[in-house]
Motif scaffolding. Structure first.
Motif, PDB file in Angstrom:
ATOM      1  N   TYR A 110       0.865  -1.227  -0.064  1.00 48.97           N
ATOM      2  CA  TYR A 110       0.019   0.059  -0.023  1.00 48.97           C
ATOM      3  C   TYR A 110       0.959   1.327  -0.037  1.00 48.97           C
ATOM      4  CZ  TYR A 110      -3.266  -3.715   1.433  1.00 48.97           C
ATOM      5  OH  TYR A 110      -4.163  -4.649   1.602  1.00 48.97           O
ATOM      6  N   PHE A 111       0.414   2.293  -0.887  1.00 48.27           N
ATOM      7  CA  PHE A 111       0.782   3.532  -0.908  1.00 48.27           C
ATOM      8  C   PHE A 111      -0.041   4.600  -0.807  1.00 48.27           C
ATOM      9  CE2 PHE A 111       3.825   0.806  -3.247  1.00 48.27           C
ATOM     10  CZ  PHE A 111       5.165   1.230  -2.961  1.00 48.27           C
ATOM     11  N   GLU A 112       0.210   5.851  -0.636  1.00 50.29           N
ATOM     12  CA  GLU A 112      -0.647   6.951  -0.485  1.00 50.29           C
ATOM     13  C   GLU A 112       0.112   8.354  -0.717  1.00 50.29           C
ATOM     14  OE1 GLU A 112      -3.432   7.397   2.494  1.00 50.29           O
ATOM     15  OE2 GLU A 112      -1.833   8.011   3.951  1.00 50.29           O
ATOM     16  N   GLN A 113      -0.528   9.184  -1.200  1.00 49.76           N
ATOM     17  CA  GLN A 113      -0.061  10.660  -1.282  1.00 49.76           C
ATOM     18  C   GLN A 113      -1.215  11.578  -1.170  1.00 49.76           C
ATOM     19  OE1 GLN A 113       1.873  12.835  -0.270  1.00 49.76           O
ATOM     20  NE2 GLN A 113       3.726  12.058  -1.370  1.00 49.76           N
ATOM     21  N   THR A 114      -0.887  12.719  -0.521  1.00 54.15           N
ATOM     22  CA  THR A 114      -2.302  13.713  -0.333  1.00 54.15           C
ATOM     23  C   THR A 114      -1.453  15.022  -1.019  1.00 54.15           C
ATOM     24  OG1 THR A 114      -1.090  14.429   1.915  1.00 54.15           O
ATOM     25  CG2 THR A 114      -2.770  12.892   2.074  1.00 54.15           C
ATOM     26  N   GLY A 115      -2.240  15.889  -1.193  1.00 50.64           N
ATOM     27  CA  GLY A 115      -1.961  17.178  -1.693  1.00 50.64           C
ATOM     28  C   GLY A 115      -1.832  17.258  -3.380  1.00 50.64           C
ATOM     29  N   VAL A 116      -2.223  16.366  -3.888  1.00 52.67           N
ATOM     30  CA  VAL A 116      -2.169  16.282  -5.481  1.00 52.67           C
ATOM     31  C   VAL A 116      -3.264  17.152  -5.832  1.00 52.67           C
ATOM     32  CG1 VAL A 116      -1.949  14.757  -7.245  1.00 52.67           C
ATOM     33  CG2 VAL A 116      -1.030  13.931  -5.271  1.00 52.67           C
ATOM     34  N   LYS A 117      -2.947  17.998  -6.832  1.00 49.81           N
ATOM     35  CA  LYS A 117      -3.989  18.895  -7.253  1.00 49.81           C
ATOM     36  C   LYS A 117      -4.420  18.820  -8.507  1.00 49.81           C
ATOM     37  CE  LYS A 117      -1.777  22.551  -4.429  1.00 49.81           C
ATOM     38  NZ  LYS A 117      -2.368  22.247  -3.100  1.00 49.81           N
ATOM     39  N   ASP A 118      -3.839  17.920  -9.541  1.00 45.78           N
ATOM     40  CA  ASP A 118      -4.420  17.890 -10.898  1.00 45.78           C
ATOM     41  C   ASP A 118      -4.262  16.279 -11.235  1.00 45.78           C
ATOM     42  OD1 ASP A 118      -4.905  18.005 -13.457  1.00 45.78           O
ATOM     43  OD2 ASP A 118      -3.131  19.533 -14.015  1.00 45.78           O
ATOM     44  N   PHE A 119      -5.578  15.977 -11.448  1.00 43.12           N
ATOM     45  CA  PHE A 119      -5.854  14.615 -12.173  1.00 43.12           C
ATOM     46  C   PHE A 119      -6.283  14.468 -13.353  1.00 43.12           C
ATOM     47  CE2 PHE A 119      -6.280  14.317  -7.278  1.00 43.12           C
ATOM     48  CZ  PHE A 119      -5.531  13.263  -6.963  1.00 43.12           C
ATOM     49  N   ARG A 120      -6.247  15.427 -14.088  1.00 43.71           N
ATOM     50  CA  ARG A 120      -6.808  15.433 -15.338  1.00 43.71           C
ATOM     51  C   ARG A 120      -6.069  14.590 -16.296  1.00 43.71           C
ATOM     52  NH1 ARG A 120      -6.589  21.760 -16.647  1.00 43.71           N
ATOM     53  NH2 ARG A 120      -4.865  21.316 -15.548  1.00 43.71           N
ATOM     54  N   SER A 121      -4.724  14.373 -16.177  1.00 36.29           N
ATOM     55  CA  SER A 121      -3.891  13.071 -16.767  1.00 36.29           C
ATOM     56  C   SER A 121      -2.976  12.235 -15.808  1.00 36.29           C
ATOM     57  CB  SER A 121      -2.964  13.979 -17.681  1.00 36.29           C
ATOM     58  OG  SER A 121      -2.075  14.777 -17.014  1.00 36.29           O
ATOM     59  N   ILE A 122      -3.146  10.994 -15.894  1.00 38.83           N
ATOM     60  CA  ILE A 122      -2.659  10.044 -14.773  1.00 38.83           C
ATOM     61  C   ILE A 122      -1.724   9.378 -15.868  1.00 38.83           C
ATOM     62  CG2 ILE A 122      -2.922   8.231 -13.177  1.00 38.83           C
ATOM     63  CD1 ILE A 122      -3.990  10.870 -12.219  1.00 38.83           C
ATOM     64  N   ARG A 123      -0.361   9.159 -15.107  1.00 35.64           N
ATOM     65  CA  ARG A 123       0.611   8.073 -16.152  1.00 35.64           C
ATOM     66  C   ARG A 123       1.229   7.348 -15.090  1.00 35.64           C
ATOM     67  NH1 ARG A 123       4.355   8.588 -20.487  1.00 35.64           N
ATOM     68  NH2 ARG A 123       6.370   7.431 -20.147  1.00 35.64           N
TER      69      ARG A 123
END
Length: 192
Positions: A110-123
């Motif tokens: 399991y991983f996580e991250q917070t504070g990500v602002k732009d999900f319009r493109s995911i790679r």
């Protein structure tokens, strides 16, 4: 007693061979919430294949099921950081390793991250276990605000790119947070 026709015999033999042929598959689930700015990632990898991959990279004496949990977590996190990467909105997402758990023959990481602002493109870039089996397949699922896309990466394919319109505005209930996402399997965060 009648003999089995050759065509039926051949079909039965092929069916039996497909039952005994092993499959080399791992699954990566990526859950994103634009409302919360969170990313949760879980990876399901067959434990024996993960141990074999770690050995090929020089990590020896590791027993993921019975071994030292802290040492296992360090080895697994290091391996996954080299073989799994993500960017959102063109910016790298530094995934924070939370830990792992064993489930029958597989290991969940399991991983996580917070504070990500732009999900319009995911790679998502993944070459998990490619060094162990040329037949390796990685199934990737990316969900942004409830909209899911999936891709099967067959060795040597490594990249899954997704463009999704973020549409959380106006929803009454927030998308499941990564906290729920990870704890829904009974996982204890303190393992990392």
């Amino acid at each position: 007693m009648h003999a089995m026709p050759p065509v039926l015999l051949l079909k039965a033999l092929i069916w039996i061979l497909t039952l005994t042929h092993p499959y080399y598959v791992s699954v990566v689930e990526v859950e994103c919430s634009s409302r919360n700015g969170t990313v949760g990632v879980s990876c399901k990898i067959f434990t024996d294949a993960l141990e074999e991959a770690l050995k090929k990279e020089g990590v020896t004496g590791l027993d993921i099921v019975k071994g030292d949990s802290a040492r296992n977590a360090q080895g697994i996190a290091s391996y996954l950081r080299r073989h799994l990467a993500m960017s959102a909105g063109g910016k790298p997402v530094d995934l924070r390793f939370l830990g792992f758990e064993n489930d029958s023959e597989a290991t969940w990481c399991y991983f996580e991250q917070t504070g990500v602002k732009d999900f319009r493109s995911i790679r998502v870039t993944s070459d998990l276990l490619y060094e162990t089996r040329k037949e390796q397949i990685n199934i990737l699922h990316v969900t942004v605000d409830g909209e899911r896309r999936s891709k099967r990466l067959v060795n040597p394919d490594r990249v899954f790119e997704v463009a999704i319109k973020c549409h959380w505005a106006g929803r009454r209930e927030p998308i499941a947070s990564t906290q729920h996402f990870h704890h829904s399997r009974g996982f204890e965060v303190g393992v990392a």
